[in-house]
Each structure stands twice: as structure tokens, then as C-alpha cells.
Write a protein that holds these residues in place. Structure first.
Motif, PDB file in Angstrom:
ATOM      1  N   LEU A 155      96.090 108.145  26.670  1.00 10.96           N
ATOM      2  CA  LEU A 155      95.720 108.457  25.280  1.00 10.96           C
ATOM      3  C   LEU A 155      94.288 108.991  25.197  1.00 10.96           C
ATOM      4  O   LEU A 155      93.972 109.833  24.360  1.00 10.96           O
ATOM      5  N   GLU A 156      93.432 108.478  26.090  1.00  9.48           N
ATOM      6  CA  GLU A 156      92.037 108.952  26.088  1.00  9.48           C
ATOM      7  C   GLU A 156      91.967 110.446  26.390  1.00  9.48           C
ATOM      8  O   GLU A 156      91.072 111.140  25.920  1.00  9.48           O
ATOM      9  N   ILE A 197      93.721 104.255  19.569  1.00  5.68           N
ATOM     10  CA  ILE A 197      94.178 103.915  20.926  1.00  5.68           C
ATOM     11  C   ILE A 197      94.402 102.403  21.009  1.00  5.68           C
ATOM     12  O   ILE A 197      95.451 101.943  21.491  1.00  5.68           O
ATOM     13  N   SER A 245      95.704 102.724  28.071  1.00  4.84           N
ATOM     14  CA  SER A 245      94.953 103.651  27.207  1.00  4.84           C
ATOM     15  C   SER A 245      94.538 104.931  27.914  1.00  4.84           C
ATOM     16  O   SER A 245      94.132 105.896  27.265  1.00  4.84           O
TER      17      SER A 245
END
Lengths: 348, 336
Positions: free
Chosen positions: A100-101, A110, A97
Motif C-alpha cells: 500500500l505504501e 493504510i 502495509s
């Protein structure tokens, strides 16, 4: 979309040219493999496509847009590193993740994307583990998962299987091929392993000393290598080469066997070890003395020295009754010959 | 030439060969008698002997002195007083007012050392980290700067103290520069605040190279691939520092923190040369108090100094255990 075009790419490090002008197009959805010996520039080329290195001259286009001066982050590509490059202090879920964060994507999205990738790669039960608690194959999956979650325009894979043992490499190779079939996303795969190249690629780019030697399909490279380097590099065991002089379209192989060749003058005649078979007793033959026999069961690999001392390898099916020191008489289909001129280029 | 080299080599090695032959037979006998385990004891014995003479015996003597009173130096001349020296050190009417303590200088030194450690260690870690981060970048003259920052570590603490005294004294280099710039000269080492700040600054300058080196090694051990992966992930630099660099540097930072704490508590030589503990007792630290109580004051009291050193030793043991724990934890979580 994910068409990648390289135009006149050159790269120098401290004044030393390592890439000498590469022109190449990788079509959308294609799995292209860069293959070549160590130091041929394949990883450098991949890093330039990724945006981690800048070309000295030339342009890189993704879907027709010039991204040569665009940062790696803005190219929309994802890379799988040879070392996996997983963040060791983060769990698998955090690793997946993290990228994506950075895009400020909502947390629920996410989680959904990470779970999708986790299910696809069958790593859901590893989500709370850290990379140090994973096997090599599991780390590899996580590294691929990290690339997948970003839904990139293209995947760049830098020798992703080189740290795995032979068995795992085989199964991961099949999984990667399956993944490409499912995702239909452009992939550029760097390897020095020709078996990986042959089994995975839609298109193989053979590189040597920063120059493209040949671009073709795997079978195209195997069946019609354009030069001596490609002929020797693709195929295992390596192709046998015999030096000869062509006169009036004829050249003589060790043992006196004459074959038809295009052109005149010095030529190199190549023939793959699998294309040789034992000759009938009275038929003209390529002859040599057996030096070593490797009986593998289904096939037998014979290492021999031709009459002029040239080393040659023969792969015979089954378990023929041969002994070291004996003379071996070999025949072949004339169409299986590859003939190269003095400049190393294919003649026909 | 080869013959001459061979001859020289033999000449140099001859005493060692002779020694090896001399001890060969006794060692064989010893090994036959004690087994292979006994050989370990033979090889450990020299180190254990040195450790015993220079560490264990003084440590035992220190405990013994702490139980004795009077001003005599020889242990035999000193009367046994039990825990009286500890009581004297720790006795206070009101622990919030050091002047009510029987040994108010001890508490002054403890207070000064505490404040010093808090500020110096914070400054040390921050400066070392920033320096290491800068030196880890591909800057021009990186090797030169690494040497420059490490150079003070090679200096004797006394030399460090003297250099900075020449700079900071009333007619020192700093005041000379200030006068030339049209500024009023200051009495750096005679002002409580400036003198204390000078001890912090000078000790940081003297030791930061060592900690910078530890942090630099930690930074260089972080694989470059991780930063490239972060770059591909469009990670902003501040997030890279917070989420990648700092967590991966944490083991080194922990070691630096604890080593700096231990060294901070032990601070003595450069401060003693720089300020002598003054003005007044404003830069009197624990080690200097111990030294003066035991050797330098008119009414020297080795027992009191020994007791104070044991109390300080207890603090250092706690800090050392903390460092060991952190190191082992870091070892357990290291990237394999």
C-alpha cells in the motif's frame, strides 16, 4: 468486477511448448481451481495471468481489457505464493502495509486497511512479530492478508496450503472458502490436491500437459468425467477401469458379467470404488480375489484383483466379514458406469 | 576388470588398513581407560598439536620478544626490558604531529593504514556489491564474467604486485598507451597521491572477486518469490533494492565489511612489491613497518616489531570479535 478471459494462450520455454492454447473464462466473483498433476502447466498459467510471465501467444483480458502486455503491478491482481513470500525482515504489519505504501496512500488509510485485514484474519495479536516467529498457518494468514489489503480485482493463489500439515490444511481450506463467500472476489486457486479442488471450487479446470482436459463444477467432473484422465484424476480412491470389447451394445466384465454400453469395439468401463457393493449370492456379479483389506471403521477399503488380473478397489460401508484370498462378488447400479472409447473420450 | 579394480583398490588402501589395525588395540585400551570422552581428545590431538606448534608457540614467543631489547635474534641473548618497546612505539610529545613521536615511522604506517582501510574498504564493498548485483542478473556470458572477476583472487599477491608494476611503472603499459593516445606519461608510482591510489586500486582489483562471490551467494539466497511479491505490489526498483535487497543482504555485507577491514589492516605483499612503501613512506603500511623493523632495517629490532605486531593483533582481535558478533546476529535472524 473481476472477469478473466484467456484466449489462445500458449507458452514456450526455450522452444519447448508447455501451454498449448488455452481458452478459458472465469466469471466475476467465481472461485476457479486449476488442478492437475505436477508439470501440467497450472502454475505457469497462473503466473501468466498474474503478469509474472508473458504468454508466447494469445491474450489475457481482465474485465474485457487486454492486459497481455501490462505489467504485473498494473493488473490490479494480488497473489498468494506457495512459499508465502513474506518479507522476513519486516513485521507482520510492515508486510501488510508494504504494497500500500507503494501507492502513496495516506498513512491513516493504510493503518485502517491493515487493521481491517488483521481483524478479518484474526492476526491482530501478531502484528509486531516477524514471519520467522510465526507458525505455518499464521504465515499463511499473513500472506492472504497481504493480498486482501490491496483490495484486488482477483486473488491468485498458487498452492497456498501445500506447506501446511493435513489438519491445518483442512481448517485453512474452510477459512478460504469462508473468505471467498465474504469478499465475493474472483479467485483463481492452483493446486494438485483434488480434495482442495472439490471442496473449494465453483469451477474446476483440469489440466494435463498444458491442455485443458475438462472445465466443470466439482460434481459435474465427478459424475460425468469427459475422458479417462479426468475420470482417473478426480475421486479418491481412483476409479476402477476394465478393458472390454463391446459387441451389439454389450460388453463383458471380468467374471462374465455383461453390461450395456454405447457403441461397439474396444471400450474402457469405469466404475468408482464407492459405487460397488457386495452382490447377492445368486445374482450375476463382478468377481475378484481379495488382496488387501483396509478396515477404517466406518468403511472398509478392499483391494482385489479381477478375474483377468485387473486391479480394483472397492469401498464398502461398515465392517463386512471379508478375508484376504477370498473371492469377492460385487454388484453395481448400471447407471454408475462410465464408458470411454478407444480414444479415451466418454461415449455417452 | 572388476577383479583388477578390486585389486588396485586393495593395494591403495593396504597401508591405511595396516595403520588402522596397528592403532586399533591401543585405541581400544585408551577408550576402556578414559571412556568415550577420551576418544575425542585422541582425534583432536593432531590438530591441536599443529595449532600449538604453528600458532600458540609463535604467539607466546611474540609476547616474549616484545618484552626484550637489543638486536639479537635468539631469545636467550636478548635482555628483558618489560614494556619499554610498547612505550617506545606509543611515545609522542604531541600526538597530532607524528614527527614528534619517537617511532614516527610507526605512526606514519598507522596513519597510512587507517586512510588506506577507509578508502579501500569503502571502494571494495561498493565495487563488490555493484559487481555482484550485475552478475546476479540474467546477463549474457554471466559464467565467463564471474570467472573473470574471481581470477585475480587466485593469483599470488606477488604476481599481482608485479603485473601492476609492469603496467604502472615509468615505462610501463599504461604510459605506453597514454603516449600512443598523445597524452603525457605520468610517474604513477613515484607520485605520492597516484602511488597511494594505486595501492587502493590494485588491492581492490586483487580481492574484490572473493567479496563479490560472498555477496553473490547472499543475493542468490534471497528467494525469487520476494521479488515477485514486490513486483505484484508495484514496488519501484529503487525501493526494492533499499527495502528488500539491502536488508536481506545485510548479513553478507557485514561479513564482507569486516573481512575487508581485517584484510585491509594486514595489507602487505602486493603493496610491498608494487611500491615498496614509497615514494618515501607514502605507502608504508603497518605490516611492512613490522617486517622492516624486525628483519629488513639496518638496526633490526625484533622486540619493537613484536610489540607493534601485538598492537596490530589487538586491533584485529576487536575486528574479528565484531565479525563473529555480526555473523551470529545474522544467523539468529536468518529466514527459517
Amino acid at each position: 468486477m473481476g472477469q478473466i478471459t484467456l484466449r489462445g494462450i500458449r507458452k514456450s520455454f526455450s522452444g519447448v511448448d508447455v501451454i498449448h492454447g488455452i481458452d478459458l473464462t472465469i466469471a466475476d466473483g467465481e472461485l476457479a481451481v486449476f488442478v492437475g498433476p505436477s508439470g501440467c502447466g497450472k502454475s505457469t498459467l497462473l503466473r501468466m495471468i498474474a503478469g509474472l510471465d508473458r504468454p508466447t501467444t494469445g491474450t489475457i483480458e481482465i474485465d474485457g481489457q487486454d492486459v497481455t502486455r501490462t505489467s504485473a503491478a498494473e493488473r490490479g491482481l494480488a497473489m498468494v505464493f506457495q512459499s508465502y513470500a513474506l518479507y522476513p525482515h519486516m513485521t507482520v504489519r510492515q508486510n501488510l502495509s508494504f504494497g500500500l505504501e507503494n501507492t502513496r496512500m495516506p498513512k491513516n488509510d493504510i493503518t485502517a486497511r491493515v487493521d481491517d485485514a488483521g481483524r478479518m484474519l484474526e492476526i491482530m495479536d501478531l502484528m509486531d512479530r516477524r514471519p520467522t516467529q510465526l507458525s505455518g498457518g499464521q504465515r499463511q494468514r499473513v500472506a492472504i492478508g497481504r493480498a486482501i489489503v490491496r483490495n484486488p480485482t482477483a486473488f491468485l493463489l498458487d498452492e497456498p496450503l501445500s506447506n501446511l500439515d493435513a489438519e491445518l490444511r483442512g481448517s485453512m481450506r474452510a477459512e478460504l472458502a469462508g473468505l471467498h463467500d465474504r469478499l465475493k472476489t474472483t479467485m483463481i486457486y492452483v493446486t494438485h490436491d483434488q480434495i482442495e479442488a472439490m471442496t473449494l471450487a465453483d469451477k474446476i479446470v483440469v489440466l494435463r500437459k498444458g491442455v485443458i482436459e475438462q472445465v466443470d463444477t466439482p460434481l459435474g467432473l465427478y459424475n460425468r468425467p469427459q475422458n479417462l484422465f479426468v475420470a482417473g484424476f478426480i475421486g479418491a480412491p481412483n476409479m476402477n477401469f476394465f478393458n472390454a470389447v463391446a459387441v451389439d451394445g454389450q460388453a463383458e466384465l471380468p467374471g462374465g458379467l455383461r453390461v450395456a454400453v454405447p457403441g461397439n469395439g474396444p471400450v474402457t468401463i469405469g466404475i468408482r470404488p464407492q459405487m460397488l457393493h457386495l452382490a447377492d449370492p445368486d445374482a450375476p456379479a463382478l468377481t475378484g480375489t481379495i488382496r488387501l483389506i483396509e478396515a477404517l471403521g466406518a468403511e472398509t477399503v478392499v483391494h482385489a484383483a479381477a478375474a483377468d488380473g485387473t486391479a480394483m478397489v472397492v469401498v464398502l460401508s461398515g465392517q463386512p466379514a471379508l478375508r484376504t484370498g477370498e473371492t469377492i462378488r460385487l454388484a453395481f447400479d448400471p447407471d454408475a458406469l462410465h464408458v470411454f472409447g478407444a480414444d479415451g473420450q466418454r461415449l455417452d | 576388470m572388476a577383479g583388477l579394480g578390486d585389486l588396485l583398490g586393495r593395494a591403495v588402501l593396504w597401508p591405511f588398513v595396516l595403520l588402522a589395525r596397528l592403532i586399533d588395540l591401543p585405541l581400544r585400551v585408551w577408550q576402556r581407560w578414559t571412556g568415550i570422552g577420551g576418544m575425542a581428545a585422541v582425534f583432536l590431538a593432531p590438530t591441536l598439536l599443529i595449532f600449538g606448534v604453528f600458532v600458540l608457540v609463535p604467539l607466546g614467543l611474540n609476547f616474549a620478544y616484545a618484552m626484550t631489547g637489543g638486536t639479537g635474534i635468539l631469545l636467550g641473548e636478548r635482555p628483558f626490558v618489560g614494556f619499554e618497546q610498547y612505550g617506545r612505539l606509543l611515545e609522542c610529545e604531541d600526538y597530532t604531529r607524528r614527527l614528534t613521536c619517537r617511532e614516527d615511522q610507526f605512526w606514519t604506517a598507522v596513519g597510512n593504514t587507517g586512510v588506506f582501510v577507509i578508502f579501500q574498504v569503502t571502494l571494495m564493498v561498493a565495487v563488490s556489491l555493484i559487481t555482484a548485483l550485475i552478475l546476479n542478473r540474467n546477463i549474457r556470458g554471466r559464467g565467463f564474467f564471474r570467472a573473470v572477476f574471481f581470477f585475480p583472487v587466485l593469483l599470488s599477491p606477488v604476481v599481482v604486485g608485479l603485473i601492476w608494476r609492469w603496467i604502472l611503472q615509468r615505462q610501463g603499459l599504461l604510459n605506453l598507451i597514454m603516449v600512443n593516445l598523445g597524452l603525457d606519461p605520468q610517474v604513477w608510482l613515484n607520485d605520492r597521491f597516484y602511488a597511494f591510489a594505486a595501492t587502493i586500486g590494485v588491492s581492490t582489483w586483487a580481492h574484490m572477486g572473493f567479496y563479490t562471490l560472498i555477496l553473490l551467494a547472499g543475493l542468490q539466497a534471497i528467494p525469487r518469490d520476494l521479488y515477485e511479491a514486490a513486483e505484484m505490489d508495484a514496488t519501484p526498483p529503487t525501493r526494492v533494492f533499499r527495502r528488500i535487497t539491502l536488508p536481506l543482504l545485510a548479513p553478507n555485507l557485514a561479513v564482507v565489511l569486516v573481512l575487508a577491514l581485517i584484510r585491509g589492516v594486514q595489507i602487505f605483499d602486493e603493496v610491498y612489491v608494487l611500491t615498496g612503501g614509497g615514494p618515501g613512506t607514502s605507502t608504508l603500511f603497518l605490516t611492512q613497518y613490522i617486517y622492516e623493523a624486525g628483519f629488513a632495517s639496518i638496526l633490526r629490532n625484533p622486540g619493537l616489531a613484536a610489540a607493534a605486531s601485538i598492537l596490530m593483533g589487538a586491533v584485529l582481535v576487536v575486528l574479528t570479535l565484531l565479525q563473529l558478533w555480526l555473523s551470529r546476529r545474522a544467523e539468529g535472524g536468518r529466514v527459517r
